[in-house]
Design a protein around this motif. Structure first.
Motif, PDB file in Angstrom:
ATOM      1  N   ALA A   1     -29.337 -36.246 -33.728  1.00 45.28           N
ATOM      2  CA  ALA A   1     -29.759 -37.227 -34.730  1.00 45.28           C
ATOM      3  C   ALA A   1     -30.775 -38.214 -34.174  1.00 45.28           C
ATOM      4  O   ALA A   1     -31.648 -38.705 -34.906  1.00 45.28           O
ATOM      5  N   GLU A   2     -30.675 -38.515 -32.883  1.00 43.23           N
ATOM      6  CA  GLU A   2     -31.594 -39.456 -32.245  1.00 43.23           C
ATOM      7  C   GLU A   2     -32.874 -38.781 -31.760  1.00 43.23           C
ATOM      8  O   GLU A   2     -33.667 -39.394 -31.035  1.00 43.23           O
ATOM      9  N   ASN A   3     -33.047 -37.515 -32.127  1.00 45.73           N
ATOM     10  CA  ASN A   3     -34.267 -36.778 -31.796  1.00 45.73           C
ATOM     11  C   ASN A   3     -34.465 -36.612 -30.284  1.00 45.73           C
ATOM     12  O   ASN A   3     -35.590 -36.551 -29.781  1.00 45.73           O
ATOM     13  N   ARG A   4     -33.367 -36.502 -29.549  1.00 38.56           N
ATOM     14  CA  ARG A   4     -33.446 -36.336 -28.096  1.00 38.56           C
ATOM     15  C   ARG A   4     -33.638 -34.873 -27.695  1.00 38.56           C
ATOM     16  O   ARG A   4     -34.093 -34.598 -26.582  1.00 38.56           O
ATOM     17  N   TRP A   5     -33.305 -33.947 -28.591  1.00 37.64           N
ATOM     18  CA  TRP A   5     -33.401 -32.534 -28.258  1.00 37.64           C
ATOM     19  C   TRP A   5     -34.810 -31.957 -28.418  1.00 37.64           C
ATOM     20  O   TRP A   5     -35.269 -31.209 -27.532  1.00 37.64           O
ATOM     21  N   PRO A   6     -35.551 -32.257 -29.479  1.00 37.48           N
ATOM     22  CA  PRO A   6     -36.877 -31.642 -29.636  1.00 37.48           C
ATOM     23  C   PRO A   6     -37.816 -31.819 -28.445  1.00 37.48           C
ATOM     24  O   PRO A   6     -38.527 -30.864 -28.084  1.00 37.48           O
ATOM     25  N   PRO A   7     -37.863 -32.997 -27.782  1.00 30.61           N
ATOM     26  CA  PRO A   7     -38.751 -33.100 -26.617  1.00 30.61           C
ATOM     27  C   PRO A   7     -38.380 -32.140 -25.487  1.00 30.61           C
ATOM     28  O   PRO A   7     -39.271 -31.683 -24.749  1.00 30.61           O
ATOM     29  N   VAL A   8     -37.091 -31.840 -25.354  1.00 32.21           N
ATOM     30  CA  VAL A   8     -36.675 -30.875 -24.333  1.00 32.21           C
ATOM     31  C   VAL A   8     -37.194 -29.489 -24.698  1.00 32.21           C
ATOM     32  O   VAL A   8     -37.763 -28.773 -23.863  1.00 32.21           O
ATOM     33  N   VAL A   9     -37.014 -29.104 -25.959  1.00 32.50           N
ATOM     34  CA  VAL A   9     -37.472 -27.787 -26.412  1.00 32.50           C
ATOM     35  C   VAL A   9     -38.979 -27.651 -26.199  1.00 32.50           C
ATOM     36  O   VAL A   9     -39.466 -26.628 -25.704  1.00 32.50           O
ATOM     37  N   GLN A  10     -39.715 -28.686 -26.562  1.00 32.71           N
ATOM     38  CA  GLN A  10     -41.173 -28.632 -26.435  1.00 32.71           C
ATOM     39  C   GLN A  10     -41.631 -28.532 -24.980  1.00 32.71           C
ATOM     40  O   GLN A  10     -42.680 -27.940 -24.684  1.00 32.71           O
ATOM     41  N   ALA A  11     -40.826 -29.090 -24.068  1.00 32.94           N
ATOM     42  CA  ALA A  11     -41.203 -29.078 -22.653  1.00 32.94           C
ATOM     43  C   ALA A  11     -40.812 -27.795 -21.941  1.00 32.94           C
ATOM     44  O   ALA A  11     -41.338 -27.504 -20.859  1.00 32.94           O
ATOM     45  N   LEU A  12     -39.911 -27.011 -22.529  1.00 34.26           N
ATOM     46  CA  LEU A  12     -39.404 -25.820 -21.857  1.00 34.26           C
ATOM     47  C   LEU A  12     -40.500 -24.804 -21.588  1.00 34.26           C
ATOM     48  O   LEU A  12     -41.353 -24.539 -22.436  1.00 34.26           O
ATOM     49  N   GLN A  13     -40.432 -24.225 -20.393  1.00 31.29           N
ATOM     50  CA  GLN A  13     -41.333 -23.152 -19.989  1.00 31.29           C
ATOM     51  C   GLN A  13     -40.503 -21.902 -19.699  1.00 31.29           C
ATOM     52  O   GLN A  13     -39.322 -22.003 -19.357  1.00 31.29           O
ATOM     53  N   PRO A  14     -41.086 -20.721 -19.843  1.00 24.36           N
ATOM     54  CA  PRO A  14     -40.347 -19.502 -19.490  1.00 24.36           C
ATOM     55  C   PRO A  14     -39.795 -19.602 -18.068  1.00 24.36           C
ATOM     56  O   PRO A  14     -40.505 -20.003 -17.141  1.00 24.36           O
ATOM     57  N   GLY A  15     -38.528 -19.255 -17.919  1.00 28.20           N
ATOM     58  CA  GLY A  15     -37.891 -19.320 -16.603  1.00 28.20           C
ATOM     59  C   GLY A  15     -37.121 -20.593 -16.342  1.00 28.20           C
ATOM     60  O   GLY A  15     -36.384 -20.686 -15.356  1.00 28.20           O
ATOM     61  N   ASP A  16     -37.278 -21.615 -17.206  1.00 27.99           N
ATOM     62  CA  ASP A  16     -36.500 -22.842 -17.053  1.00 27.99           C
ATOM     63  C   ASP A  16     -35.047 -22.611 -17.483  1.00 27.99           C
ATOM     64  O   ASP A  16     -34.697 -21.585 -18.075  1.00 27.99           O
ATOM     65  N   TYR A  17     -34.213 -23.607 -17.206  1.00 26.56           N
ATOM     66  CA  TYR A  17     -32.793 -23.555 -17.564  1.00 26.56           C
ATOM     67  C   TYR A  17     -32.403 -24.839 -18.289  1.00 26.56           C
ATOM     68  O   TYR A  17     -32.987 -25.902 -18.046  1.00 26.56           O
ATOM     69  N   VAL A  18     -31.386 -24.742 -19.148  1.00 25.22           N
ATOM     70  CA  VAL A  18     -30.819 -25.922 -19.799  1.00 25.22           C
ATOM     71  C   VAL A  18     -29.307 -25.888 -19.622  1.00 25.22           C
ATOM     72  O   VAL A  18     -28.638 -24.955 -20.079  1.00 25.22           O
ATOM     73  N   LEU A  19     -28.760 -26.885 -18.918  1.00 19.11           N
ATOM     74  CA  LEU A  19     -27.319 -27.043 -18.784  1.00 19.11           C
ATOM     75  C   LEU A  19     -26.838 -27.946 -19.914  1.00 19.11           C
ATOM     76  O   LEU A  19     -27.335 -29.073 -20.072  1.00 19.11           O
ATOM     77  N   ILE A  20     -25.876 -27.460 -20.681  1.00 19.17           N
ATOM     78  CA  ILE A  20     -25.433 -28.116 -21.916  1.00 19.17           C
ATOM     79  C   ILE A  20     -23.964 -28.471 -21.787  1.00 19.17           C
ATOM     80  O   ILE A  20     -23.099 -27.588 -21.734  1.00 19.17           O
ATOM     81  N   GLN A  21     -23.652 -29.771 -21.709  1.00 15.87           N
ATOM     82  CA  GLN A  21     -22.249 -30.187 -21.587  1.00 15.87           C
ATOM     83  C   GLN A  21     -21.970 -31.414 -22.453  1.00 15.87           C
ATOM     84  O   GLN A  21     -22.435 -32.518 -22.165  1.00 15.87           O
ATOM     85  N   PHE A  22     -21.233 -31.202 -23.513  1.00 18.11           N
ATOM     86  CA  PHE A  22     -20.791 -32.278 -24.389  1.00 18.11           C
ATOM     87  C   PHE A  22     -19.275 -32.153 -24.586  1.00 18.11           C
ATOM     88  O   PHE A  22     -18.628 -31.374 -23.910  1.00 18.11           O
ATOM     89  N   GLY A  23     -18.737 -32.923 -25.511  1.00 17.80           N
ATOM     90  CA  GLY A  23     -17.318 -32.816 -25.845  1.00 17.80           C
ATOM     91  C   GLY A  23     -16.577 -34.135 -25.783  1.00 17.80           C
ATOM     92  O   GLY A  23     -15.757 -34.432 -26.656  1.00 17.80           O
ATOM     93  N   HIS A  24     -16.856 -34.956 -24.771  1.00 19.93           N
ATOM     94  CA  HIS A  24     -16.140 -36.229 -24.621  1.00 19.93           C
ATOM     95  C   HIS A  24     -16.283 -37.113 -25.852  1.00 19.93           C
ATOM     96  O   HIS A  24     -15.301 -37.688 -26.335  1.00 19.93           O
ATOM     97  N   ASN A  25     -17.500 -37.243 -26.343  1.00 14.75           N
ATOM     98  CA  ASN A  25     -17.741 -38.118 -27.484  1.00 14.75           C
ATOM     99  C   ASN A  25     -17.591 -37.388 -28.812  1.00 14.75           C
ATOM    100  O   ASN A  25     -17.242 -38.000 -29.823  1.00 14.75           O
ATOM    101  N   ASP A  26     -17.840 -36.079 -28.811  1.00 15.68           N
ATOM    102  CA  ASP A  26     -17.621 -35.294 -30.029  1.00 15.68           C
ATOM    103  C   ASP A  26     -16.177 -35.400 -30.493  1.00 15.68           C
ATOM    104  O   ASP A  26     -15.891 -35.440 -31.688  1.00 15.68           O
TER     105      ASP A  26
END
Length: 271
Positions: free
Chosen positions: A80-105
């Motif tokens: 909702a705070e638009n924090r994800w789109p800049p990550v997607v736009q910056a991604l290059q082939p071969g990069d990685y994204v570690l995704i860890q949520f849950g505490h606040n959800d």
């Protein structure tokens, strides 16, 4: 005459020298998205430390850690705070994204961040599919445990529904997964109720100027705890034969430090 000739030849000589100059190895960026247990911290909250902060010290200079995790965020508010789109736009082939949520959800008492398990699941799928659309590799992590023991000295499971949802998405979409809920609980159980405090923000009054009244926090890590969590992540990725963790460590980890693989999903193709 000789001077003018040297001036004319200088550019060609420079080009020749550059042709033999060593080529810098390509960089791989490891993006982190998540909550306060992973996030960078400011000086005023030290010694509180997110486990993403020491993560880069485990890798060689070809790996760059870009920590986008933020305190207090759930999957819903991160989007909702638009924090994800800049990550997607910056991604290059071969990069990685570690995704860890849950505490606040899972914080039902905080409607500004609470996310139902089903919406949480859909949000994880969005992170996974959009990461792959950029030819980068998503890695899911279940939330790290909170430090709560029962009267018999057994660590409690505090993230059951959200860890299960994470593992289910990993299995369905064939995503590499690190079960940090399970791994961190095993570590807490090994340390026991009292010694496990050494990894968390447990400070007596006067221990640190940032917390003159002390603090008893069973969620957030100190420097030692953050490094232990980062090591659990790296060990498990290496145990699951992820090339990033096998080939780009700053120095080899001892064999007895490698955790048993926790991945419930099949291995993705490593770029």
């Amino acid at each position: 005459m000789r001077l003018s000739l040297l001036i004319k030849l200088a550019p060609a000589a420079l080009v020749g020298l550059l042709a033999f100059a060593p080529v810098a190895p390509p960089k791989t960026t490891l993006y982190l998205i998540g909550d306060s247990t992973m996030a960078n911290k400011i000086r005023a909250t030290f010694p509180e430390t997110g486990w993403g902060m020491p993560l880069g010290t485990f890798f060689d200079s070809t790996v760059v850690v870009d920590n986008r995790a933020q305190n207090g965020r759930s999957t819903r508010t991160f989007l909702a705070e638009n924090r994800w789109p800049p990550v997607v736009q910056a991604l290059q082939p071969g990069d990685y994204v570690l995704i860890q949520f849950g505490h606040n959800d899972e914080s039902a008492n905080y409607p500004d961040r609470y996310t139902t398990p089903e919406v949480y699941r859909q949000n994880l799928i969005k992170f996974v599919t959009e990461t792959r659309s950029r030819r980068a590799t998503p890695i899911l992590l279940t939330p790290v445990t909170r430090r709560y023991f029962d009267q018999e000295g057994h660590i409690k499971e505090t993230h059951a529904a959200y860890s299960a949802a994470t593992l289910a998405v990993a299995n369905e979409y064939r995503v590499l997964v690190v079960d940090m809920d399970k791994l961190s609980r095993a570590l807490m159980q090994q340390l026991g109720d009292e010694n496990s405090k050494l990894l968390f923000m447990h400070l007596a009054p006067g221990d640190h100027p940032n917390y003159p009244l002390g603090r008893a926090d069973n969620t957030h890590f100190n420097e030692l705890g953050a490094r232990k969590m980062a090591q659990l992540v790296v060990n498990d990725l290496r145990a699951q034969h992820l090339a990033l963790a096998e080939q780009h460590l700053a120095k080899p980890l001892p064999k007895n430090a490698v955790a048993a693989p926790t991945g419930a999903a099949a291995q993705p193709t490593t770029p």
